[in-house]
Design a protein around this motif. Structure first.
Motif, PDB file in Angstrom:
ATOM      1  N   LEU A 384       0.763  -1.111   0.043  1.00 60.82           N
ATOM      2  CA  LEU A 384      -0.185  -0.006  -0.004  1.00 60.82           C
ATOM      3  C   LEU A 384       0.622   1.366  -0.042  1.00 60.82           C
ATOM      4  N   ARG A 385       1.939   1.272   0.788  1.00 57.42           N
ATOM      5  CA  ARG A 385       2.872   2.510   0.768  1.00 57.42           C
ATOM      6  C   ARG A 385       3.521   2.661  -0.772  1.00 57.42           C
ATOM      7  N   ALA A 386       3.667   1.712  -1.439  1.00 52.95           N
ATOM      8  CA  ALA A 386       4.407   1.611  -2.618  1.00 52.95           C
ATOM      9  C   ALA A 386       3.200   2.134  -3.783  1.00 52.95           C
ATOM     10  N   LEU A 387       1.937   1.921  -3.574  1.00 50.67           N
ATOM     11  CA  LEU A 387       0.734   2.314  -4.422  1.00 50.67           C
ATOM     12  C   LEU A 387       0.560   3.853  -4.066  1.00 50.67           C
ATOM     13  N   LEU A 388       1.155   4.278  -2.729  1.00 52.04           N
ATOM     14  CA  LEU A 388       0.830   5.883  -2.546  1.00 52.04           C
ATOM     15  C   LEU A 388       1.997   6.730  -2.805  1.00 52.04           C
ATOM     16  N   GLY A 389       2.963   5.846  -3.396  1.00 46.31           N
ATOM     17  CA  GLY A 389       4.237   6.703  -3.969  1.00 46.31           C
ATOM     18  C   GLY A 389       5.001   6.853  -2.729  1.00 46.31           C
ATOM     19  N   GLN A 390       5.133   6.340  -1.556  1.00 49.59           N
ATOM     20  CA  GLN A 390       5.930   6.426  -0.129  1.00 49.59           C
ATOM     21  C   GLN A 390       6.889   5.380  -0.390  1.00 49.59           C
ATOM     22  N   LEU A 477      -9.786   7.648  -5.662  1.00 52.51           N
ATOM     23  CA  LEU A 477      -8.982   6.657  -5.334  1.00 52.51           C
ATOM     24  C   LEU A 477      -8.823   6.583  -3.638  1.00 52.51           C
ATOM     25  N   LEU A 478      -9.237   5.658  -3.235  1.00 47.33           N
ATOM     26  CA  LEU A 478      -9.042   5.395  -1.663  1.00 47.33           C
ATOM     27  C   LEU A 478      -7.987   4.175  -1.468  1.00 47.33           C
ATOM     28  N   ILE A 479      -7.238   4.541  -0.417  1.00 44.66           N
ATOM     29  CA  ILE A 479      -6.316   3.431   0.001  1.00 44.66           C
ATOM     30  C   ILE A 479      -6.113   3.506   1.430  1.00 44.66           C
ATOM     31  N   LEU A 480      -6.815   2.136   2.136  1.00 45.32           N
ATOM     32  CA  LEU A 480      -6.953   2.244   3.562  1.00 45.32           C
ATOM     33  C   LEU A 480      -6.237   0.905   4.020  1.00 45.32           C
ATOM     34  N   ASP A 481      -5.627   1.078   5.176  1.00 42.88           N
ATOM     35  CA  ASP A 481      -4.712   0.193   5.793  1.00 42.88           C
ATOM     36  C   ASP A 481      -5.377  -0.134   7.162  1.00 42.88           C
ATOM     37  N   GLU A 482      -6.180  -1.295   7.091  1.00 46.63           N
ATOM     38  CA  GLU A 482      -6.779  -1.630   8.491  1.00 46.63           C
ATOM     39  C   GLU A 482      -7.825  -0.578   8.826  1.00 46.63           C
TER      40      GLU A 482
END
Length: 548
Positions: A384-390, A477-482
């Protein structure tokens, strides 16, 4: 009978947590203890466990009782020693002490040794190492690790292992599924189902409760109400009961209003009839007419009084208060934007110098809802961090379309840059007025003070503040971790409804199996450094021997 609570009350200062709680837990019962955050679930477990004393009432327990708290310390010893139950550890010490006296085997020494050996055997000491190894393996723990150096998740699983290795007639489990991945969850479900002991379980994992419990007890507004069935069945019973009570209440209100209107009409007629006007009467016996009018007035007055007494005797059905819905947000993201949202082509990811994922190839289109699932440590958060560009890929190509993105971390990491709630909300929408901010915070149960510091918010409040920010952003686009971390059942179900109705693209990682099953349209399964893109998670788990 294992546990009896009789008219138990608990008060902290001026805060009355609950009053008159009566409850029974019998052998082989498996009961879920439900309630909103702060309703007193953990306090009730501690009362039963003997760690607290009730303000009023009585608690009786019979047999052996084992309690899994949410938080506790572990000694600096090898893991195998850390999971040994205290009673067994004491029996082992007594056996070793008795063995040391066998150098002079008198009759008394042999009796002491025999008693110590019998106690150790009955507590399962001789096969403990084997049983412990099996439990630790299922919970992905190494017996040789030092308990003092474990991560938060590993410490939690160690406490669970120690509890499972403690023989008991009653188990009190406070969030036993925390930090467990899907294989560990299913193994724990099987263990609970096979145990003859009684269980009282506090858990936010709806799928776990559906698989394990047969009765639910809910703490609500200081009272304990019980419902039959597992979690889903109990919630359906509660909903039906609430609707039936509401229909009864509304029918009572209509009847009461009708009787009240009739009473008013009769009373008005009585007053009007009693006002005799001789000028309006025809010539004749006016005295008789007046007496007759007075009789009618008295009859009507008695009828009005009878209607009033009938109204007083009418007992309104007990109305179940409307359940507040803490998470009332409507995400404004839509289906606008590019058709191709994300593309991964042979992507590799590493943490430091350690390769974690490799050969990742997948494609995400507009409107899809992708759940990222897999065992603990498989790299879900890293992806998920990679998808966010982090995090930059160490190999391959990762393409993301130009669109509005909003994200939420496991512990509200995206809030770290903000000092106050005002700053956090303005960062999502810089046109917000103070009035609009209050309107956003109030339905989420957040502090009304806009200057309230983010660092002073609880875990659940931080999660809800992240949801407030989501509601203000027209993200495509939503990216949610837990996203369900620290939320209670009602809030989780509300969040689930919000995500189901969201029309944009969603990628999320979650251990909440019910959320994954009800929201996701596809799944990325991460395991052993690889990604499998599947549309039917059931087929994937069955392909792995029935264990996801």
């Amino acid at each position: 009978m294992s546990v009896i609570l009789s008219h138990v009350s608990m008060t902290y200062g001026d805060d009355h947590l609950y009053a008159g709680v009566t409850f029974e837990l019998h052998r082989a019962d498996r009961v879920a203890l439900l309630g909103r955050n702060g309703s007193g679930k953990t306090t009730l477990l501690r009362l039963i466990g003997g760690a607290l004393t009730p303000t009023a009432g009585h608690i009786t327990t019979a047999g052996r009782l084992a309690y899994l708290p949410q938080f506790t310390d572990l000694p600096e010893v090898p893991l195998l020693d850390a999971v040994r139950p205290p009673a067994l550890d004491e029996a082992l010490q007594q056996l070793r002490l008795a063995e040391s006296g066998l150098t002079d085997p008198t009759h008394e020494v042999l009796n002491v040794y025999g008693a110590a050996e019998e106690t150790y055997r009955l507590l399962g000491g001789y096969d403990f190492d084997q049983r412990a190894a099996e439990v630790l393996h299922e919970l992905e723990l190494n017996p040789g690790w030092n308990a003092e150096r474990l991560s938060g998740g590993q410490r939690r699983r160690t406490l669970l292992a120690r509890l499972l290795l403690t023989p008991a007639d009653t188990y009190l489990l406070d969030e036993p599924t925390n930090h467990l991945d899907w294989p560990s969850l299913e193994w724990l479900e099987g263990w609970v189902q096979a145990s003859p002991a009684a269980f009282l379980i506090v858990s936010h994992d709806r799928a776990f409760l559906d698989a394990t419990v047969t009765r639910c007890a809910e703490l609500e507004r200081g009272e304990l109400r019980e419902y039959p069935g597992n979690y889903t069945e109990a919630i359906a019973v509660k909903r039906n009961l609430r609707e039936a009570r509401e229909r009864q209440y509304q029918a009572h209100q209509r009847k009461a209003q009708s009787l009240e209107q009739e009473r008013v009409n009769v009373q008005q007629r009585a007053a009007s009839t009693d006002r005799y006007n001789h000028k309006r009467k025809k010539p004749g016996n006016k005295k008789f007419a007046k007496m007759r009018a007075q009789d009618v007035a008295r009859t009507l007055a008695r009828r009005a009084k009878a209607l009033e007494q009938r109204l007083d005797r009418m007992e309104a059905p007990k109305r179940l208060l409307t359940e507040p819905n803490l998470v009332r947000v409507a995400l404004s993201g839509g289906a606008d934007g590019p058709h191709d949202v994300l593309g991964l082509s042979n992507v590799a990811l590493a943490v430091g110098d350690r390769p974690l994922l490799q050969g990742l190839t997948a494609h995400v289109r507009r409107g899809e809802k992708v759940a990222v699932v897999g065992p603990n440590g498989s790299g879900k958060s890293t992806l998920l961090r990679a998808l966010l560009g982090q995090l930059e890929p160490s190999g391959g190509e990762l393409r993301r379309a130009e669109l509005a993105v909003q994200w939420s971390g496991q512990h509200g990491e995206e809030l770290a840059a903000f000092s106050t709630q005002r700053e956090a909300l303005l960062a999502a929408d810089d046109c917000l007025t103070p009035q609009r901010m209050y309107e956003v915070l109030a339905p989420l149960g957040l502090p009304r003070n806009l200057e309230h510091r983010v660092q002073d918010l609880s875990g659940g409040q931080r999660t809800r503040l992240s949801l407030a920010r989501l509601s203000l952003t027209a993200a495509q686009l939503l990216i949610l971790d837990e996203p369900t971390n620290h939320l209670d059942h009602a809030a989780i179900e509300s969040l689930q409804a919000v995500l189901q109705s969201y029309s944009g693209t969603l990628i999320f990682a979650s251990h909440d199996r019910q959320l994954v099953a009800d929201v996701a349209t596809r799944y990325w399964w991460l395991e052993e450094g690889e990604l499998r893109d599947v549309t039917d998670l059931g087929l994937e788990t069955r392909g792995n021997g029935g264990t996801p």
